[in-house]
Design an enzyme around this catalytic site. Sequence first.
Site, short mmCIF file in Angstrom:
data_model
loop_
_atom_site.label_atom_id
_atom_site.label_comp_id
_atom_site.label_asym_id
_atom_site.label_seq_id
_atom_site.Cartn_x
_atom_site.Cartn_y
_atom_site.Cartn_z
N TYR A 129 -1.55 -0.64 10.99
CA TYR A 129 -1.71 -1.27 9.68
C TYR A 129 -0.54 -0.95 8.76
CZ TYR A 129 -3.19 -1.66 4.78
OH TYR A 129 -3.22 -1.94 3.43
N THR A 179 0.83 -1.22 0.00
CA THR A 179 0.00 0.00 0.00
C THR A 179 0.86 1.26 0.00
OG1 THR A 179 -1.43 1.28 1.47
CG2 THR A 179 -0.08 -0.35 2.52
N ASP A 180 0.28 2.35 -0.48
CA ASP A 180 1.00 3.64 -0.43
C ASP A 180 1.12 4.16 1.01
OD1 ASP A 180 -1.66 4.35 -0.01
OD2 ASP A 180 -1.71 5.92 -1.55
N GLU A 181 0.34 3.56 1.93
CA GLU A 181 0.34 4.08 3.30
C GLU A 181 1.68 3.88 4.00
OE1 GLU A 181 -3.31 3.36 5.46
OE2 GLU A 181 -4.43 3.13 3.61
N LYS A 241 2.47 -3.35 7.22
CA LYS A 241 2.72 -3.52 5.77
C LYS A 241 4.15 -3.08 5.44
CE LYS A 241 0.23 -4.65 2.91
NZ LYS A 241 -0.17 -6.00 2.37
P1 NAD Z 1 -9.54 -7.38 2.32
O1 NAD Z 1 -9.52 -7.11 3.79
O2 NAD Z 1 -10.79 -7.10 1.54
O3 NAD Z 1 -9.17 -8.91 2.05
C1 NAD Z 1 -8.15 -9.57 2.72
C2 NAD Z 1 -8.30 -11.06 2.45
O4 NAD Z 1 -7.23 -11.73 3.15
C3 NAD Z 1 -9.61 -11.64 2.99
O5 NAD Z 1 -10.18 -12.50 2.03
C4 NAD Z 1 -9.19 -12.42 4.24
O6 NAD Z 1 -10.02 -13.54 4.50
C5 NAD Z 1 -7.78 -12.85 3.86
N1 NAD Z 1 -6.94 -13.10 5.04
C6 NAD Z 1 -6.81 -12.30 6.13
N2 NAD Z 1 -5.98 -12.88 7.04
C7 NAD Z 1 -5.58 -14.06 6.49
C8 NAD Z 1 -4.73 -15.10 6.94
N3 NAD Z 1 -4.12 -15.04 8.13
N4 NAD Z 1 -4.52 -16.16 6.13
C9 NAD Z 1 -5.12 -16.22 4.90
N5 NAD Z 1 -5.97 -15.29 4.44
C10 NAD Z 1 -6.19 -14.21 5.23
O7 NAD Z 1 -8.30 -6.57 1.73
P2 NAD Z 1 -8.14 -5.82 0.34
O8 NAD Z 1 -8.65 -4.45 0.47
O9 NAD Z 1 -8.61 -6.69 -0.75
O10 NAD Z 1 -6.54 -5.73 0.27
C11 NAD Z 1 -5.77 -6.78 -0.29
C12 NAD Z 1 -4.30 -6.40 -0.24
O11 NAD Z 1 -4.08 -5.18 -0.94
C13 NAD Z 1 -3.79 -6.18 1.18
O12 NAD Z 1 -2.49 -6.72 1.26
C14 NAD Z 1 -3.76 -4.67 1.33
O13 NAD Z 1 -2.75 -4.27 2.23
C15 NAD Z 1 -3.44 -4.23 -0.09
N6 NAD Z 1 -3.95 -2.91 -0.49
C16 NAD Z 1 -5.25 -2.57 -0.29
C17 NAD Z 1 -5.71 -1.32 -0.70
C18 NAD Z 1 -7.16 -0.93 -0.54
O14 NAD Z 1 -7.51 0.22 -0.86
N7 NAD Z 1 -8.04 -1.79 -0.11
C19 NAD Z 1 -4.83 -0.43 -1.32
C20 NAD Z 1 -3.50 -0.82 -1.51
C21 NAD Z 1 -3.07 -2.06 -1.09
P1 TYD Z 2 -10.55 4.19 4.52
O1 TYD Z 2 -11.53 3.79 3.48
O2 TYD Z 2 -10.61 3.54 5.87
O3 TYD Z 2 -9.11 4.02 3.87
P2 TYD Z 2 -7.64 4.48 4.43
O4 TYD Z 2 -7.77 4.93 5.82
O5 TYD Z 2 -6.87 3.22 4.30
O6 TYD Z 2 -7.21 5.57 3.50
O7 TYD Z 2 -10.68 5.76 4.74
C1 TYD Z 2 -10.55 6.67 3.67
C2 TYD Z 2 -10.64 8.07 4.25
O8 TYD Z 2 -11.96 8.28 4.78
C3 TYD Z 2 -9.69 8.31 5.41
O9 TYD Z 2 -9.19 9.63 5.36
C4 TYD Z 2 -10.56 8.13 6.65
C5 TYD Z 2 -11.92 8.59 6.16
N1 TYD Z 2 -13.07 7.92 6.83
C6 TYD Z 2 -14.08 8.69 7.46
O10 TYD Z 2 -14.03 9.93 7.46
N2 TYD Z 2 -15.09 8.03 8.07
C7 TYD Z 2 -15.18 6.66 8.10
O11 TYD Z 2 -16.15 6.13 8.70
C8 TYD Z 2 -14.17 5.91 7.45
C9 TYD Z 2 -14.22 4.40 7.46
C10 TYD Z 2 -13.14 6.58 6.82
#
Ligand code: NAD
Ligand code: TYD
Length: 350
Positions: free
Chosen positions: A155, A130-132, A159
């Site tokens: 988190y 992630t970019d975070e 990562k």
């Molecule tokens: P998500 O939470 O929707 O899905 C995570 C999946 O991992 C789930 O299916 C869960 O069951 C599985 N999982 C969790 N713990 C596990 C374990 N111990 N063993 C096996 N499986 C397990 O997450 P997402 O939003 O789809 O993100 C997927 C990846 O992309 C993550 O690594 C996250 O850090 C990265 N990512 C997410 C975003 C975003 O905006 N959502 C952005 C950049 C990177």
């Molecule tokens: P989120 O979707 O949790 O992603 P991330 O924190 O990983 O960027 O949140 C996106 C933005 O929205 C973040 O600045 C936090 C804000 N946010 C709210 O203001 N209220 C909420 O209930 C949630 C879940 C997020």
Amino acid sequence: MKILITGGAGFIGSHVVRLFVNKYPNYEIYNLDKLTYAGNLENLKDIEEKPNYTFIHGDIVDGDFIQNLFNEHKFNGVIHLAAESHVDRSISNPMEFIQTNIVGTVNLLNAAKAIWKDNFENKLFYHISTDEVYGSLNDEGFFTEETPYSPHSPYSASKASSDHLVRAYNDTFDLPTVISNCSNNYGQNQFPEKLIPLFINNIINKKSLPVYGKGINVRDWLYVVDHATAIDVIFHKGKVGETYNIGGNNEWKNIDLIKVLCKVMDKKLGREVGESEKLITYIVDRAGHDLRYAIDSTKLQKELGWKPSLQFEEGLEKTVDWYLANTEWLNNVTSGAYKEYYLKQYSQKE
Ligand code: NAD
Ligand code: TYD
């Protein structure tokens, strides 16, 4: 190719699994997922019967199980997405993040190293991040692949730690690895704890929209299918040992995005203009809330030829349409434990 995709039942993982299963009928795709609250096999209904797809239920934190799995299947590629992924949950329960995101990643690295050690040719361990990990920006500038790591939440720290370990295995053991760091994703099948699906669900149910702080934080939003296509490009064309940033060049201040979402929802639900905006409620800010994320994805665009396909307005409308057409999916994932989570996360913060 025999590819292990971890976390394939989650939001992004399910889009990656679908893309690979459909696009590469000659690859064998194994989806390993623990099915936590965020994992949902409903996300993969359309491909579960395909002959090149296998689901494995398991936990990446269980090192012996992971090693046995690699010994049995001899994967030659890994695309690692499994993670605990929600910042708010990492604030209330950091330990799960340490276990899955750090220990789980090392278990996978060890297993790949053990079976590949005699021949690293045509093998790849692709870590999705992630970019975070880069921390927070002020009003100007972008995260590049050279930006120093400065994570602020449990988190992002977990990562960042996993990214460092992946690089360490490349530097120390020559394990063929590649990493990508992506901005905020949105689209169908995202669990309604993240901003966009949470607010869609709340608007449907006429519940308040809890905006953290003043709503001035900025995120760079990318349509999930575009993330999946970037992962495909990087998996096939990325250079071993490299990192690629993925982003939509699509920055939105939270409150501006929320107002656009409210307008789209009013239109789609046939409600009066301005009705959903009345649900906006400013609540106590998230602890350690990063102000701004913005990705420079020039390297990926120039070197590997990827670019996002959708404009945000179009992607947002598609996303809203999907949630409105899939209320059963929404109701299923928001029953039971979700209610408890919601109460704990949002009560007493208004
Ligand atoms: P998500 O939470 O929707 O899905 C995570 C999946 O991992 C789930 O299916 C869960 O069951 C599985 N999982 C969790 N713990 C596990 C374990 N111990 N063993 C096996 N499986 C397990 O997450 P997402 O939003 O789809 O993100 C997927 C990846 O992309 C993550 O690594 C996250 O850090 C990265 N990512 C997410 C975003 C975003 O905006 N959502 C952005 C950049 C990177
Ligand atoms: P989120 O979707 O949790 O992603 P991330 O924190 O990983 O960027 O949140 C996106 C933005 O929205 C973040 O600045 C936090 C804000 N946010 C709210 O203001 N209220 C909420 O209930 C949630 C879940 C997020």
